[in-house]
Design a protein around this motif. Structure first.
Motif, short mmCIF file in Angstrom:
data_model
loop_
_atom_site.label_atom_id
_atom_site.label_comp_id
_atom_site.label_asym_id
_atom_site.label_seq_id
_atom_site.Cartn_x
_atom_site.Cartn_y
_atom_site.Cartn_z
N ASP A 351 0.67 -1.28 -0.35
CA ASP A 351 -0.07 -0.33 0.17
C ASP A 351 1.06 1.22 0.08
OD1 ASP A 351 0.94 0.01 2.29
OD2 ASP A 351 -1.27 -0.36 3.55
N SER A 352 1.93 0.89 -0.73
CA SER A 352 2.82 1.86 -0.75
C SER A 352 3.62 2.03 -1.85
CB SER A 352 3.65 2.08 0.53
OG SER A 352 4.69 1.33 0.34
N VAL A 354 7.87 3.39 -2.22
CA VAL A 354 8.90 3.47 -2.18
C VAL A 354 10.02 4.28 -3.06
CG1 VAL A 354 11.01 2.90 -0.11
CG2 VAL A 354 8.75 1.80 -0.27
N VAL A 365 8.86 7.10 1.39
CA VAL A 365 7.64 6.41 1.49
C VAL A 365 6.10 7.05 1.10
CG1 VAL A 365 6.27 4.25 2.29
CG2 VAL A 365 8.85 4.29 2.87
N ARG A 366 5.61 7.02 0.43
CA ARG A 366 4.07 7.21 -0.19
C ARG A 366 3.45 6.54 0.07
NH1 ARG A 366 -0.50 8.50 -2.08
NH2 ARG A 366 -0.92 11.34 -3.40
N PRO A 367 2.34 6.64 1.18
CA PRO A 367 1.45 5.33 1.45
C PRO A 367 0.16 6.57 0.43
CG PRO A 367 2.15 6.50 3.80
CD PRO A 367 2.29 7.68 2.41
N THR A 368 -0.63 5.01 -0.45
CA THR A 368 -1.25 4.86 -1.14
C THR A 368 -2.66 5.05 -0.86
OG1 THR A 368 -1.07 2.58 -2.19
CG2 THR A 368 0.55 4.46 -2.98
N THR A 372 -1.33 -1.41 -4.87
CA THR A 372 -1.07 0.09 -5.19
C THR A 372 0.11 -1.43 -6.82
OG1 THR A 372 -0.42 1.07 -3.60
CG2 THR A 372 1.18 0.92 -5.15
#
Length: 432
Positions: A351-352, A354, A365-368, A372
Motif C-alpha cells: 500500500d505504498s 517507495v 515512502v508515499r502511502p497510497t 498498489t
C-alpha cells in the motif's frame, strides 16, 4: 468452499470487457502526458480455475490520456491461440509457442506493441487493445521470449532471451532498432530454471541462474520447485563475445525483478534487484499456487527486499549487500539510463510507493491507501527524477490511475476508473 489465493480479493478476475469515456479526473493532468498507459495481468474467464496465479489468460487495461483529459478506459483479453482455440502448449505435434497466456508485460518496439509472457511468443496488439496475432519475427524466433526485454537507450536495439524445458535451456536474442531479429546465441546452463528477468549494462549481459528448477513431478500449478542444492549464480557475458560467460556464485535466493545494472569506475558490475530468500520465496510461491490466504487479504507484495551485488570480472569476487529490509517489488527507473549508473529507483509495497536514493541511501515512502501496482516512470525533463509516476491503485471495489510527481512523490492527479482493476504485473507508457 474457500477460493484459492489467486482468485481472491484483488487478485479475483473481472468477468468481462468494458469501455468508458471521459473519465473523472482529480487534480490536473499534465498536457505532456498525452498517450496511453497499458497494464497487463492474468485474468481467467468466469468459471475458469487456471491452477496458479501466473496461469490466467492475459488481460490488458488501457487508459487514454490526451491534453489533460482522460479520454477512455478499456480492458481486453489478449486473444492468444490458448484463449480462442483452447490450444495446448504441448500437443500431438510438439510445442506450440503461440498457445500461451501473454499475461505479464506490454512493450512497444519499432512501432509495434507486444503483450509478453516468458513461456512463448509475443502477441502483437493495436493501440486500441485489439489482438493482431503471435509474432515470431518472420520465423527467426524459435524459442520463448522473456517478458522483460531491455531496449538499449543508445542503439535502440532490444535484448531479450528465452528459456525452455529442454536444451537449449537459455537462448539470448537481439532485435535491431527496426525490429529485425539479427542474433541468437545459446547461454549454457545446467538445467531449466525459471529465469524471469535479466540485466544489461553498456558492455555486458547479466544472467540469474537460481535454484527454482523445472520439475515434472510437480502435480498441478506450474512445474517448478525449489532445489537448494542446485546453487545460485550470476552470469556475466560480454556483449561482444557471447561465448565467454563468467559465473559468480552467490547465496541461494530468488529474483523476479531487477532494478538496474551498470559498470562502475573500476569496471565492476553493480546489480540491484528485489531479492527473496529461500523461505520468503517459498512462502509467496505457496500462496500464489493455490493455498488460501490466511489473512484474507490476497496481498501479493511481501518477502523481497532491495539487494545489491557487486561483481568483479577481474578478481572473480562477488559482494552481496542488503540495501533495505522493507518488503518491496517491481523496481522501476528512468528507462534512458538502462545499463548506465542511475541514482533513483522506484518500488512498491502493498500500500505504498517507495523511492530510493541510491547515493544517499535514503528511502522516501508515499502511502497510497490501497493495493498498489508497479509505478511506471515517465520522464519530463533532463533531471533523472524529473517526471511522473503512473500506478493503478485499488481500494475495495474502486481503482484509480494515480499520477505522482517523481521528484517528491506528491500528488499531481488521479483518474477514477469505471471498475476495479485486479492486481496484475507490468505496465508501460506509450507516448503519442
Amino acid at each position: 468452499m474457500t477460493s484459492p489465493f489467486y482468485l481472491s480479493g484483488n487478485l479475483a478476475p473481472v468477468p468481462d470487457e468494458i469501455e468508458a469515456h471521459d473519465l473523472p479526473v482529480k487534480g490536473v493532468l499534465p498536457d505532456e502526458l498525452t498517450g496511453r498507459y497499458f497494464r497487463n495481468g492474468p485474468n481467467p474467464r468466469p468459471g475458469d480455475d487456471p491452477g496458479h496465479w501466473f496461469a490466467g489468460h492475459g488481460m490488458l487495461h488501457g487508459i487514454r490520456l490526451d491534453q489533460g483529459q482522460a479520454r477512455w478506459y478499456r480492458n481486453r483479453w489478449v486473444r492468444t491461440r490458448k484463449f480462442t482455440d483452447d490450444a495446448r502448449f504441448i500437443g500431438d505435434t510438439g510445442v506450440d509457442l503461440g498457445a500461451v497466456t501473454a499475461n505479464t508485460s506490454v512493450i512497444r518496439h519499432a512501432d509495434r506493441i507486444y503483450a509478453l509472457v516468458e513461456s512463448g511468443l509475443p502477441y502483437e496488439m493495436t493501440p486500441e487493445l485489439d489482438t493482431v496475432g503471435a509474432c515470431d519475427f518472420r520465423g527467426r524466433l524459435t524459442t520463448a521470449m522473456t517478458a522483460h526485454p531491455k531496449q538499449d537507450p543508445i542503439t535502440g536495439e532490444l535484448h531479450f532471451f528465452g528459456y525452455g524445458y529442454t536444451p537449449p535451456f537459455c537462448t539470448y536474442h537481439r532485435l535491431s532498432a527496426d525490429g529485425e531479429l539479427v542474433e541468437s546465441h545459446e547461454i549454457e546452463v545446467p538445467k531449466s530454471t525459471m529465469m524471469h528477468d535479466f540485466a544489461v549494462t553498456e558492455h555486458y549481459l547479466i544472467w540469474l541462474d537460481l535454484p527454482f528448477v523445472f520439475d515434472l513431478s510437480r502435480a498441478g500449478g506450474l512445474p517448478y520447485s525449489w532445489e537448494r542444492d542446485y546453487g545460485a549464480r550470476i552470469g556475466v557475458t560480454p556483449r561482444h563475445d557471447l561465448g565467454a560467460t563468467q559465473w559468480f556464485d552467490v547465496d541461494p535466493c530468488y529474483v523476479f525483478h531487477v532494478g538496474n545494472a551498470w559498470e562502475d569506475a573500476d569496471g565492476r558490475i553493480v546489480l540491484n534487484a528485489a531479492r527473496y530468500t529461500g523461505d520468503t520465496f517459498s512462502d509467496l510461491w505457496t500462496r500464489i499456487s493455490g493455498s488460501p490466504d490466511p489473512a484474507g487479504s490476497a496481498a501479493v507484495i511481501g518477502g523481497a527486499s532491495l539487494h545489491r551485488w557487486t561483481l568483479d570480472p577481474v578478481s572473480g569476487a562477488a559482494k552481496e549487500e542488503a540495501l533495505d529490509d522493507r518488503s518491496v517489488e517491481f523496481p522501476t527507473f528512468r528507462d534512458d539510463l538502462l545499463g548506465r549508473a542511475s541514482r533513483y529507483l522506484y518500488t512498491v509495497g502493498r500500500d505504498s510507493i517507495v523511492k530510493y536514493d541510491q547515493e544517499s541511501g535514503r528511502a522516501q515512502v508515499r502511502p497510497t491507501g490501497g493495493d498498489t501496482g508497479e509505478a511506471v516512470f515517465v520522464p519530463a525533463e533532463q533531471g533523472e527524477d524529473e517526471g511522473w509516476l503512473l500506478s493503478i491503485v485499488t481500494t475495495g471495489d474502486s481503482s484509480e490511475l494515480l499520477v505522482l510527481d517523481a521528484t517528491d512523490l506528491s500528488d499531481v492527479a488521479s483518474v477514477r476508473l469505471p471498475r476495479r482493476v485486479p492486481a496484475g504485473f507490468h505496465g508501460t507508457w506509450l507516448e503519442d
